[in-house]
Design an enzyme around this catalytic site. Structure first.
Site, PDB file in Angstrom:
ATOM      1  N   GLY A 103      -7.292  17.628   3.898  1.00 35.82           N
ATOM      2  CA  GLY A 103      -8.165  18.428   2.887  1.00 35.82           C
ATOM      3  C   GLY A 103      -8.934  16.767   3.148  1.00 35.82           C
TER       4      GLY A 103
ATOM      5  N   TYR B  33       6.543  22.718  11.101  1.00 34.44           N
ATOM      6  CA  TYR B  33       5.945  23.903  10.368  1.00 34.44           C
ATOM      7  C   TYR B  33       6.706  25.146  10.529  1.00 34.44           C
ATOM      8  CZ  TYR B  33       1.932  26.084   9.329  1.00 34.44           C
ATOM      9  OH  TYR B  33       0.661  26.965   8.958  1.00 34.44           O
TER      10      TYR B  33
ATOM     11  N   ARG C 143      -7.417  22.512  16.643  1.00 38.52           N
ATOM     12  CA  ARG C 143      -7.334  24.527  16.251  1.00 38.52           C
ATOM     13  C   ARG C 143      -8.030  24.778  17.206  1.00 38.52           C
ATOM     14  NH1 ARG C 143      -5.696  26.115  10.372  1.00 38.52           N
ATOM     15  NH2 ARG C 143      -6.659  23.701   9.606  1.00 38.52           N
TER      16      ARG C 143
HETATM   17  N1  UDP Z   1      -6.268  26.087  22.458  1.00 37.11           N
HETATM   18  C1  UDP Z   1      -6.454  26.050  23.607  1.00 37.11           C
HETATM   19  N2  UDP Z   1      -7.722  24.790  23.094  1.00 37.11           N
HETATM   20  C2  UDP Z   1      -7.969  23.984  22.559  1.00 37.11           C
HETATM   21  C3  UDP Z   1      -7.207  24.537  20.900  1.00 37.11           C
HETATM   22  C4  UDP Z   1      -5.826  25.098  21.535  1.00 37.11           C
HETATM   23  O1  UDP Z   1      -6.822  26.777  24.976  1.00 37.11           O
HETATM   24  O2  UDP Z   1      -8.467  23.118  22.672  1.00 37.11           O
HETATM   25  C5  UDP Z   1      -4.893  27.250  22.508  1.00 37.11           C
HETATM   26  C6  UDP Z   1      -3.487  27.191  22.047  1.00 37.11           C
HETATM   27  O3  UDP Z   1      -2.596  26.466  23.092  1.00 37.11           O
HETATM   28  C7  UDP Z   1      -3.348  27.981  21.933  1.00 37.11           C
HETATM   29  C8  UDP Z   1      -4.577  28.796  20.540  1.00 37.11           C
HETATM   30  O4  UDP Z   1      -5.608  28.448  21.272  1.00 37.11           O
HETATM   31  O5  UDP Z   1      -2.674  29.318  22.693  1.00 37.11           O
HETATM   32  C9  UDP Z   1      -4.490  28.577  19.390  1.00 37.11           C
HETATM   33  O6  UDP Z   1      -4.254  27.535  18.938  1.00 37.11           O
HETATM   34  P1  UDP Z   1      -4.391  26.537  17.993  1.00 37.11           P
HETATM   35  O7  UDP Z   1      -4.178  24.913  17.539  1.00 37.11           O
HETATM   36  O8  UDP Z   1      -5.818  26.772  17.246  1.00 37.11           O
HETATM   37  O9  UDP Z   1      -3.388  27.024  16.487  1.00 37.11           O
HETATM   38  P2  UDP Z   1      -2.258  28.325  16.784  1.00 37.11           P
HETATM   39  O10 UDP Z   1      -2.421  29.709  16.638  1.00 37.11           O
HETATM   40  O11 UDP Z   1      -1.465  28.018  18.177  1.00 37.11           O
HETATM   41  O12 UDP Z   1      -0.943  28.059  15.665  1.00 37.11           O
END
Ligand code: UDP
Length: 319
Positions: A38, A148, A189
């Site tokens: 945060g 997590y 993310r």
């Molecule tokens: N992802 C990606 N490129 C990035 C970050 C994430 O392709 O720079 C993919 C990641 O492998 C996952 C999806 O995007 O399949 C969502 O990832 P995030 O870390 O946002 O959260 P998650 O839903 O996995 O908790």
């Protein structure tokens, strides 16, 4: 007397938006946050408000004094980005498990109702699609995401243990990929990564083949779902997410188009245990909360991109 609501993780991405809403609704709000993910700037707009207070606090530690009058506790404290929680797996496990215990114990004394922010991650790499709350999930208990996933599953179990044995009033929401302004640029993310990369003219990092799916829910919709759940007559769990599902590649296309960026795509290895599909079944939310998302991905991304443009411009000015 205004209702006293406590928001753990109140200076976080989701928590700060929730605090905004609660203060606007007339609540007295105490935000607890250890500022690990945060940021003070997220609640700067509330800093001088007479019904808002931010206290530095790690939920793993003993519950702070002076909150006995609380009637509502929203437990949102936890690192939520896979990149950051995997850097601190011990603290992440403790935040979910011990933090939940601290909240439930404190709430027993004050009689407060507790809403636990659980997650779609409890479904792991799901074999059932879309995911309804009746699905028990497929989680690797020792994988890199388990701090997590399993931490949040323990927290759910503990909510129901307190509910069954001690009649604790609990509410459980499972949040699916919320996004919007106040995600941190370095958070890791996918939405924040792609937007920041597009605005900086850097390659968008596609993990794996980009065919994995997620269902992105704009933060205002998520907060509305949380607020409705807190006042609902059902313990849950209830999925709060947007049932419109997109591949990661499709998200990249949206971001490139809406930012006008000419960034290229760059393949990176798929992280271990990365779920292949994720999409909420929101029948329960529709039925019990009369809730469904209202903001389209395109509109939500426009708002989020505008936020990041200004954040990055401020960073440049400060540099
Ligand atoms: N992802 C990606 N490129 C990035 C970050 C994430 O392709 O720079 C993919 C990641 O492998 C996952 C999806 O995007 O399949 C969502 O990832 P995030 O870390 O946002 O959260 P998650 O839903 O996995 O908790």
């Amino acid at each position: 007397m205004p209702q006293l609501s406590v928001v753990t993780g109140g200076a976080g991405f989701l928590g700060s938006h929730l605090c905004d809403r609660l203060v606007a609704m007339g609540h007295h709000v105490v935000a607890l946050d250890d500022l690990s993910s945060g940021h003070m700037s997220h609640v700067q707009q509330l800093a001088s408000h007479p019904r808002f207070e931010l206290r530095g606090h790690d939920v793993v530690q003993s519950w702070p004094l002076g909150l006995d009058g609380a009637t509502r506790v929203f437990n949102l404290a936890c690192l939520a980005s896979p990149a950051s929680y995997q850097r601190q797996p011990v603290q992440t496990t403790l935040t979910s498990a011990v933090g939940m215990w601290r909240v439930l114990e404190a709430a027993q004394h004050s009689g407060a109702r507790v809403l636990q922010a659980s997650t779609s991650e409890v479904y792991g790499d799901p074999e059932v699609h879309p995911q309804a709350e009746t699905y028990h999930g497929l989680v690797n208990p020792i994988g890199p995401r388990s701090c997590y996933d399993e931490g949040k599953r323990v927290a759910e179990a503990m909510c129901f243990a307190y509910h069954r044995e001690r009649k604790a009033p609990v509410r459980l929401v499972r949040i699916f990929n919320s996004y919007g302004p106040r995600l941190r640029p370095g958070d890791g993310r996918v939405v924040s990564n792609f937007i920041v990369q597009a605005l900086r003219g850097q390659p968008l990092t596609i993990y794996g083949d980009g065919q994995q799916t997620r269902s992105f829910c704009y933060v205002d919709d998520t907060v509305e779902g949380i607020l409705r759940m807190m006042e609902a007559d059902i313990e849950g769990p209830i999925n709060i997410g947007n049932p419109v599902e997109h591949t990661v590649l499709k998200l990249a296309e949206y971001v490139l188009r809406l930012t006008g960026s000419r960034s290229r795509l760059e393949r990176r290895p798929l992280p271990p245990d990365d779920p292949k599909k994720r999409c909420p079944d929101i029948s329960r939310a529709k039925h019990h909360l009369q809730w469904e998302p209202r903001v389209s991905l395109e509109d939500g991304l426009r708002e989020t991109i505008a936020y990041f443009r200004s954040e990055l411009a401020n960073e440049r000015l400060a540099a």
